[in-house]
Design an enzyme around this catalytic site. Structure first.
Site, short mmCIF file in Angstrom:
data_model
loop_
_atom_site.label_atom_id
_atom_site.label_comp_id
_atom_site.label_asym_id
_atom_site.label_seq_id
_atom_site.Cartn_x
_atom_site.Cartn_y
_atom_site.Cartn_z
N SER A 63 3.45 3.97 1.73
CA SER A 63 3.17 2.66 1.12
C SER A 63 2.68 1.60 2.10
O SER A 63 2.37 0.48 1.68
CB SER A 63 4.42 2.14 0.40
OG SER A 63 4.58 2.81 -0.82
N LYS A 66 -0.41 -0.17 1.04
CA LYS A 66 -0.53 -1.35 0.16
C LYS A 66 -1.03 -2.60 0.89
O LYS A 66 -1.47 -3.55 0.24
CB LYS A 66 0.81 -1.62 -0.53
CG LYS A 66 1.20 -0.53 -1.53
CD LYS A 66 2.48 -0.87 -2.29
CE LYS A 66 2.82 0.18 -3.33
NZ LYS A 66 3.47 1.36 -2.76
N SER A 120 7.24 -2.97 -2.95
CA SER A 120 6.47 -1.72 -2.93
C SER A 120 6.37 -1.07 -4.31
O SER A 120 6.46 0.14 -4.45
CB SER A 120 7.08 -0.73 -1.92
OG SER A 120 6.08 0.07 -1.34
N LYS A 225 5.54 -4.35 6.17
CA LYS A 225 5.38 -3.35 5.11
C LYS A 225 6.08 -2.07 5.51
O LYS A 225 5.93 -1.59 6.63
CB LYS A 225 3.89 -3.06 4.83
CG LYS A 225 3.69 -2.24 3.55
CD LYS A 225 4.06 -3.03 2.30
CE LYS A 225 4.26 -2.15 1.08
NZ LYS A 225 5.58 -1.46 1.08
#
Length: 288
Positions: A63, A66, A120, A225
């Site tokens: 993820s 993203k 997320s 992140k």
């Protein structure tokens, strides 16, 4: 015969200081032991690599994807108040990841982007890409074009969520991606939001940031992140501030749930013990 002149004293001092700086950084780096399989720590002001471990190895990034999803979306100048609806196409039938956004849930682009970044949310990321001009395929193509523009030559994307292992990169490339993401105010805001209450239907659901360090007052984080799929292990990328200097941290393919957090703490302590001497040498040698 005319003898060649000796180098100026300033030149000799600069060379000696440069060698000392390199030796000090290398020695300090050797004292830092991280559990993540790939890692890099970069002083963002100078671009100096303070530490690296398997930083050029190409691995799945889960993820962390993203961040690129958000940049491509924002580059398209979307209407942030536009209402989007979670559809059956947004349900993960590959990894069967969980989501609290049921099919039929509607919210604005602004709200979906916040959930995709801070919590997320895969269905939110999917819905954002699906509503891109030209659809999801055009969105993924735009992600790969953006990667090339940023000089991420070892980075590839198959989907906007990170659920596929084909979404891959290196720690060095991701450091560049984090630096680029830090230029977007909404990405900085949403990736560091600690907690958010989101109306979903008749309920108000609480969403938490997937990086516990954003709640730690001892950390000053500009961008954050996390990521996880089996193939990628636990991942964490950040722009954080130490001694008033922005520092990029990339940690990939950690096996333990809290390993990226532990590695981050080890980096923080290592910088506290070593950065002052390194910065002093940089100042004396004219490095800003």
């Amino acid at each position: 015969m005319r003898l060649s002149q000796s180098p100026p004293v300033q030149t000799i001092q600069f060379v000696l200081l440069s060698l000392l700086l390199f030796t000090s950084a290398a020695t300090a780096g050797n004292l830092l032991s991280l559990q993540s399989a790939s890692a890099i720590v970069i002083d963002q002001l100078t671009g100096n690599i303070l530490y690296e471990k398997n930083s050029q190895k190409i691995v799945p990034i889960a993820s962390v994807t993203k961040l690129m999803t958000a940049m491509v979306l924002l580059d398209s100048s979307p209407r942030l108040d536009k209402i989007l609806t979670i559809a059956s196409e947004d349900v993960d039938n590959f990894k069967h990841s969980r989501s609290r956004l049921t099919v039929g849930t509607s919210m604005t682009v602004y709200e979906m982007l916040r959930l995709a970044l801070m919590s997320s949310e895969n269905r939110a990321a999917s819905a954002l890409s699906r509503n891109y001009p030209g659809g999801k395929r055009a969105f993924i193509n735009a992600m790969n074009r953006k990667a090339l523009i940023l000089g991420l030559n070892h980075t590839r994307f198959r989907d906007p969520t990170g659920l596929y292992a084909e979404n891959s990169s290196s720690a060095r490339d991701l450091a560049k991606m984090v630096a680029a993401a830090a230029r977007y105010p909404l990405i900085r805001e949403f990736t560091t939001t600690q907690q958010h209450y989101q109306p979903v239907g008749k309920r108000s659901l609480v969403f938490n940031n997937t990086n516990p360090l954003v709640k730690n007052p001892k950390w000053k984080i500009g961008v954050s992140k996390t990521g996880y799929i089996n193939e990628a292990g636990k991942c964490l990328v950040m722009q954080s501030w130490f001694e008033e200097r922005p520092t990029i941290i990339v940690l990939l393919n950690a096996s333990g749930k809290l390993t990226p957090v532990g590695d981050s703490q080890r980096i923080k302590e290592w910088l506290a013990h070593n950065s002052k001497s390194i910065l002093a040498l940089q100042s004396e040698s004219g490095v800003n």
